[in-house]
Design an enzyme around this catalytic site. Structure first.
Site, PDB file in Angstrom:
ATOM      1  N   SER A  16       0.796  -1.228   0.000  1.00  0.00           N
ATOM      2  CA  SER A  16       0.000   0.000   0.000  1.00  0.00           C
ATOM      3  C   SER A  16       0.825   1.272   0.000  1.00  0.00           C
ATOM      4  CB  SER A  16      -0.931   0.022   1.222  1.00  0.00           C
ATOM      5  OG  SER A  16      -1.780  -1.103   1.239  1.00  0.00           O
ATOM      6  N   ASP A 112       9.341  -8.891   1.965  1.00  0.00           N
ATOM      7  CA  ASP A 112       9.097  -8.138   3.196  1.00  0.00           C
ATOM      8  C   ASP A 112       8.955  -9.069   4.394  1.00  0.00           C
ATOM      9  OD1 ASP A 112       6.750  -9.154   2.080  1.00  0.00           O
ATOM     10  OD2 ASP A 112       5.514  -7.457   2.707  1.00  0.00           O
TER      11      ASP A 112
END
Length: 260
Positions: A16, A112
């Site tokens: 995002s 990540d």
């Protein structure tokens, strides 16, 4: 701080947002989040304090010599389109899954998640369970031998609120929750908050309990945008919050490469 004096910049490109950290003397000096790039890198300028990204975008200006950029840029990305904006940066270092020295990683594991787990191992030791409370709610664990045990992925708390608002005709979209609602609600908004949050918290507690059954005592570390909120609601003493796990993982890999 003048970013021209920094040693390096870490950029974690998430689902995002873009997550930034400025490092000097092996420590984070500043950090901030910005939206994804829509058309061009210059679109980020309004989202940085004092135009501190300016020296990073100078390389797009062909009138400036490229050797005037001293600051390294280390990127870990789960969104290829966003990474492409930086592909010509002169001192770019792209971190790939194979760079993370955790054993038994599977090929589609998000970089990540791998970096957050490696960062947790560096700071808290192993075994360790990382719960990322971001756009997605993820569980990622490593055993005492720094081997991936496995994990899970579910929609994050905000994504669940948005899904009900976007895909129903009568239910509202809830943007933020500050307090844990009563389990048995008497209005629609509180009913949505109760259903999502109490079910999510029950699931997190169950994952933590099962983790302890499998590996025994270990660190449990929450990270991601909603980590503080979830930690507040969980009220578990053994859970700690560290929003910089990915950056610690990136720092470890950079230090290792500098020593090779």
């Amino acid at each position: 701080m003048n970013l021209m004096d920094c040693e390096w910049i870490a950029l974690n490109i998430g689902n995002s947002r873009l997550h930034w950290a400025v490092f000097k003397n092996d420590q984070i000096q500043e950090k901030w989040d910005t939206p994804h790039i829509i058309e061009k890198i210059e679109d980020l300028l309004p989202h940085f304090p004092s135009n501190r990204i300016a020296h990073l975008i100078n390389f797009t200006n062909q009138s400036k010599p490229r050797n005037d950029i001293d600051c390294e840029l280390w990127i870990a990305s789960v969104v290829a389109e966003q990474f492409n904006y930086w592909s010509d940066y002169p001192k770019l270092h792209s971190i790939q899954l194979q760079d993370v020295p955790i054993q038994q990683l599977y090929p589609t594991l998000g970089i990540d998640r791998a970096l957050a787990l490696w960062g947790a191992i560096q700071i808290y030791g192993s075994p360790v369970l990382v719960i990322d409370c971001g756009t997605a709610l993820t569980f990622t664990g490593a055993n005492e031998n720094n081997q991936l045990v496995g994990g899970a992925i579910a929609p994050g708390v905000r994504l669940q609120f948005q899904a009900l608002g976007n895909h129903t005709s009568a239910l509202p979209t809830i943007e933020q929750v500050a307090t844990l609602p009563n389990r048995w609600a008497n209005d629609t908004v509180c009913a949505i908050e109760s259903g999502i949050l109490h079910i999510l918290l029950a699931g997190i507690r169950d994952f933590i309990a099962d983790w302890h059954r499998q590996v025994g005592e270990s660190a449990i570390v929450l990270t991601g945008g909603d980590a503080n909120l979830i930690a507040q609601f969980l009220e578990l003493e053994q859970v700690q919050v560290d929003l910089d796990l990915v950056f610690w993982g990136m720092r470890s890999l950079r230090n290792h490469q500098k020593m090779v």
